[in-house]
Design a protein around this motif. Structure first.
Motif, PDB file in Angstrom:
ATOM      1  N   UNK A  95       1.090  -1.078  -0.064  1.00 14.32           N
ATOM      2  CA  UNK A  95       0.100   0.089  -0.025  1.00 14.32           C
ATOM      3  C   UNK A  95       0.793   1.241  -0.099  1.00 14.32           C
ATOM      4  N   UNK A  96       1.805   1.307   0.903  1.00 12.02           N
ATOM      5  CA  UNK A  96       2.623   2.559   0.971  1.00 12.02           C
ATOM      6  C   UNK A  96       3.509   2.581  -0.228  1.00 12.02           C
ATOM      7  N   UNK A  97       4.053   1.425  -0.957  1.00  2.22           N
ATOM      8  CA  UNK A  97       4.648   1.656  -2.378  1.00  2.22           C
ATOM      9  C   UNK A  97       3.731   2.352  -3.515  1.00  2.22           C
ATOM     10  N   UNK A  98       2.430   1.895  -3.491  1.00  2.00           N
ATOM     11  CA  UNK A  98       1.452   2.133  -4.452  1.00  2.00           C
ATOM     12  C   UNK A  98       1.177   3.674  -3.931  1.00  2.00           C
ATOM     13  N   UNK A  99       1.101   4.105  -3.123  1.00  2.00           N
ATOM     14  CA  UNK A  99       0.632   5.445  -2.642  1.00  2.00           C
ATOM     15  C   UNK A  99       1.845   6.315  -3.091  1.00  2.00           C
ATOM     16  N   UNK A 100       3.211   6.033  -2.758  1.00  2.00           N
ATOM     17  CA  UNK A 100       4.314   6.829  -3.151  1.00  2.00           C
ATOM     18  C   UNK A 100       4.281   6.826  -4.702  1.00  2.00           C
ATOM     19  N   UNK A 101       4.177   5.735  -5.290  1.00  3.22           N
ATOM     20  CA  UNK A 101       4.267   5.755  -6.876  1.00  3.22           C
ATOM     21  C   UNK A 101       3.395   6.602  -7.363  1.00  3.22           C
ATOM     22  N   UNK A 102       2.078   6.621  -6.996  1.00  6.91           N
ATOM     23  CA  UNK A 102       1.037   7.496  -7.471  1.00  6.91           C
ATOM     24  C   UNK A 102       1.200   8.909  -7.131  1.00  6.91           C
ATOM     25  N   UNK A 103       1.703   9.199  -6.249  1.00  5.73           N
ATOM     26  CA  UNK A 103       2.208  10.779  -5.710  1.00  5.73           C
ATOM     27  C   UNK A 103       3.081  11.239  -6.455  1.00  5.73           C
ATOM     28  N   UNK A 104       4.217  10.265  -6.842  1.00  4.22           N
ATOM     29  CA  UNK A 104       5.298  10.815  -7.415  1.00  4.22           C
ATOM     30  C   UNK A 104       4.922  10.869  -8.868  1.00  4.22           C
ATOM     31  N   UNK A 105       4.178  10.028  -9.642  1.00  4.15           N
ATOM     32  CA  UNK A 105       3.511  10.176 -10.843  1.00  4.15           C
ATOM     33  C   UNK A 105       2.535  11.349 -11.075  1.00  4.15           C
ATOM     34  N   UNK A 106       1.917  11.628  -9.919  1.00  3.19           N
ATOM     35  CA  UNK A 106       1.142  12.871 -10.109  1.00  3.19           C
ATOM     36  C   UNK A 106       1.883  14.086 -10.044  1.00  3.19           C
ATOM     37  N   UNK A 107       2.891  14.116  -9.166  1.00  2.00           N
ATOM     38  CA  UNK A 107       3.864  15.267  -9.268  1.00  2.00           C
ATOM     39  C   UNK A 107       4.620  15.663 -10.516  1.00  2.00           C
ATOM     40  N   UNK A 108       4.783  14.655 -11.170  1.00  2.00           N
ATOM     41  CA  UNK A 108       5.484  14.664 -12.239  1.00  2.00           C
ATOM     42  C   UNK A 108       4.667  15.471 -13.443  1.00  2.00           C
ATOM     43  N   UNK A 109       3.511  15.542 -13.304  1.00  2.00           N
ATOM     44  CA  UNK A 109       2.307  16.102 -14.094  1.00  2.00           C
ATOM     45  C   UNK A 109       2.429  17.644 -14.208  1.00  2.00           C
ATOM     46  N   UNK A 110       2.844  18.200 -12.928  1.00  2.00           N
ATOM     47  CA  UNK A 110       2.697  19.604 -12.856  1.00  2.00           C
ATOM     48  C   UNK A 110       3.438  20.242 -13.602  1.00  2.00           C
ATOM     49  N   UNK A 111       3.177  21.346 -14.007  1.00  3.72           N
ATOM     50  CA  UNK A 111       4.094  22.118 -15.044  1.00  3.72           C
ATOM     51  C   UNK A 111       4.289  23.528 -14.199  1.00  3.72           C
ATOM     52  N   UNK A 112       5.434  23.861 -13.998  1.00  7.79           N
ATOM     53  CA  UNK A 112       5.884  24.984 -13.152  1.00  7.79           C
ATOM     54  C   UNK A 112       6.215  26.159 -13.944  1.00  7.79           C
ATOM     55  N   UNK A 113       5.912  26.060 -15.094  1.00  6.21           N
ATOM     56  CA  UNK A 113       6.595  27.258 -16.005  1.00  6.21           C
ATOM     57  C   UNK A 113       5.424  28.141 -15.973  1.00  6.21           C
ATOM     58  N   UNK A 114       5.792  29.465 -16.792  1.00  6.78           N
ATOM     59  CA  UNK A 114       4.944  30.584 -16.497  1.00  6.78           C
ATOM     60  C   UNK A 114       3.600  30.354 -17.441  1.00  6.78           C
TER      61      UNK A 114
END
Length: 498
Positions: free
Chosen positions: A242-261
């Protein structure tokens, strides 16, 4: 460019490249020290609508300080050939994402097996699809298209050449890069993951997938050691599924964020698709001292209690429809967009921004003032017909969302951990501010976080007048409707029938 025509004496970059290879190769900091001044020079040119002479490396100069640059008078206006670029890229609506193509030829009689990559082209004349070319030139150059995105590709190839120990004047090195591009650690085991990720983003053959903002790439490279690395699951026990799945999902979600202007959740700019309810509630009186705080759409106790308990709020109580005739049109457009989103995506994206965070990125652009929405409350907006139409705003949840893009960005920059949501009935905005202030002071005691809960009446009064003046100006600029044709006269009189 013909690879055999370049020599160290006539090409300063090639001479510097070979010198570095003879000395054992470029370390990451050496490569960035050489390239970042060039990145900065070209980034400024992009801001002024110009592109750099990066079709090959002959225009590159080595300054007295030992870094790369181009002549200031060598920048030019972009060149466009959209039709040819679109023809080479082909249709973009594929059921699968093609990441690489190759040709395999087998001769059973001779016992030969040949394997050739189709994403590498030996000469521009035979280019039939986007491909890597020898000579540090982009495939767009060969079709007469050169814009800032093309410069980003050329800079990415320069960076890859230095940190991976490759000379892209040689076709074999171009093929090695194309073969290892998805895993550059096969070329340099000491390569930093952030540098590898930036190279992959900059050297995409598909222009639509390539990084678009050179300024953002520059800031990432300048602070690459502070950037988050890929997820490391080695510290998680194998049995903690469960912890592995949660961390993987959170990491994949964070990689979708675009922090450009381009991300308006971080770099907010008002548009016609949104309305500032505080400004719209300001009466255009002559004496601003007569305006009371309770008249405005602000987070005062009465409004806060209604929104926290998900009670409907009649906007007619606050908005000055008689002073600002543009308000109904904007609200109608917001209602229509919300209905369309619900029909197309199954959920509405309408949010009420409860508060903003006005801050500075002290690591990258300390002088710039950034305005970012902080708390977002899901709401519904409906229009009730009547003698006077009424607009009713109803929260769909008692929990406000903390801006996910801003939360990820602050965690990456400063290690500030914000919750995903806050329950407005259990946590007041004062308590949320105190929690955020504590984390900021723990990181840097010299940084202050001021809570502004009392409006500057003069300022928002001026904004309200400015918004009304802009609407009136657009109304005057609209073409006038043609006058209605005169009514046809007619008569059924026997003596005057017409």
């Amino acid at each position: 460019m013909n690879p055999t025509s370049s020599s160290g004496s006539s090409n300063p970059f090639l001479a510097r490249l070979r010198q570095g290879f003879d000395q054992g190769g470029f370390e990451i900091d050496d490569a960035l020290s050489l390239l970042l001044p060039l990145f900065r020079q070209i980034s400024v040119a992009h801001e002024h609508g110009q592109v750099a002479p990066l079709c090959g490396t002959t225009a590159l100069l080595v300054t007295d300080a030992g870094d790369l640059a181009v002549a200031p008078d060598s920048f030019a206006a972009p060149r466009r050939n959209e039709s040819r670029v679109a023809a080479l890229l082909g249709a973009q609506n594929h059921a699968v994402d093609v990441v690489g193509e190759s040709r395999r030829t087998t001769d059973l009689d001779e016992g030969l097996l040949e394997h050739a990559r189709l994403d590498v082209c030996a000469s521009p004349e035979s280019l039939a699809a986007p491909a890597y070319l020898p000579g540090y030139s982009a495939w767009e150059h060969t079709v007469g298209h050169h814009d800032p995105v093309t410069d980003i590709f050329s800079l990415g190839m320069l960076l890859a050449s230095l940190v991976c120990g490759l000379d892209f004047h040689e076709l074999d090195d171009v093929e090695r890069f194309a073969a290892h591009r998805e895993n550059l650690f096969g070329l340099n085991r000491r390569l930093h993951p952030v540098i590898a990720r930036v190279i992959v983003q900059m050297t995409e053959l598909n222009r639509h997938k390539r990084a678009q903002d050179l300024g953002q790439l520059l800031r990432t490279l300048e602070n690459y050691r502070d950037q988050p690395l890929d997820l490391d699951l080695s510290a998680i026990k194998a049995g903690a599924t469960a912890d592995r799945r949660r961390l993987i999902q959170e990491n994949l979600r964070d990689r979708l964020f675009e922090i450009s202007r381009r991300n308006r959740l971080i770099y907010f700019k008002p548009t016609l698709q949104m309305i500032n309810l505080t400004v719209a509630s300001v009466p255009l009186v002559l004496d601003v001292r007569s305006i009371r705080r309770e008249q405005l759409f602000l987070w005062h106790p009465e409004l806060a209690d209604a929104l926290s308990e998900s009670q409907p709020v009649s906007l007619g109580k606050y908005l000055r429809l008689e002073d600002a005739p543009y308000i109904p049109g904007v609200l109608d457009k917001i209602i229509a967009d919300s209905r369309r989103d619900r029909a197309e995506y199954g959920f509405a994206q309408l949010r009420l921004v409860l508060c903003f965070l006005r801050w500075h990125n002290l690591k990258e652009t300390p002088e710039e003032r950034i305005h970012s929405p902080l708390l977002l409350l899901p709401v519904e907006l409906v229009k009730r017909k009547g003698v006077r139409d009424a607009y009713v705003l109803t929260p769909t949840s008692g929990e406000a969302e903390v801006n996910p893009a801003l939360r990820h960005h602050l965690k990456t920059l400063y290690g500030v951990a914000l919750p995903e949501t806050i329950d407005l009935q259990q946590t007041s905005l004062d308590a949320f501010h105190a929690s955020l202030q504590t984390q900021v002071h723990a990181s840097e005691p010299g940084v202050t976080l001021e809570k502004v809960d009392r409006p500057k009446i003069e300022l928002i009064h001026a904004k309200a007048r400015q918004r009304l003046d802009q609407w009136k100006k657009r109304q005057r600029a609209r073409p006038s409707r043609p006058a209605a044709a005169p009514a046809v006269t007619h008569s059924y009189d026997r003596e005057n029938y017409r």
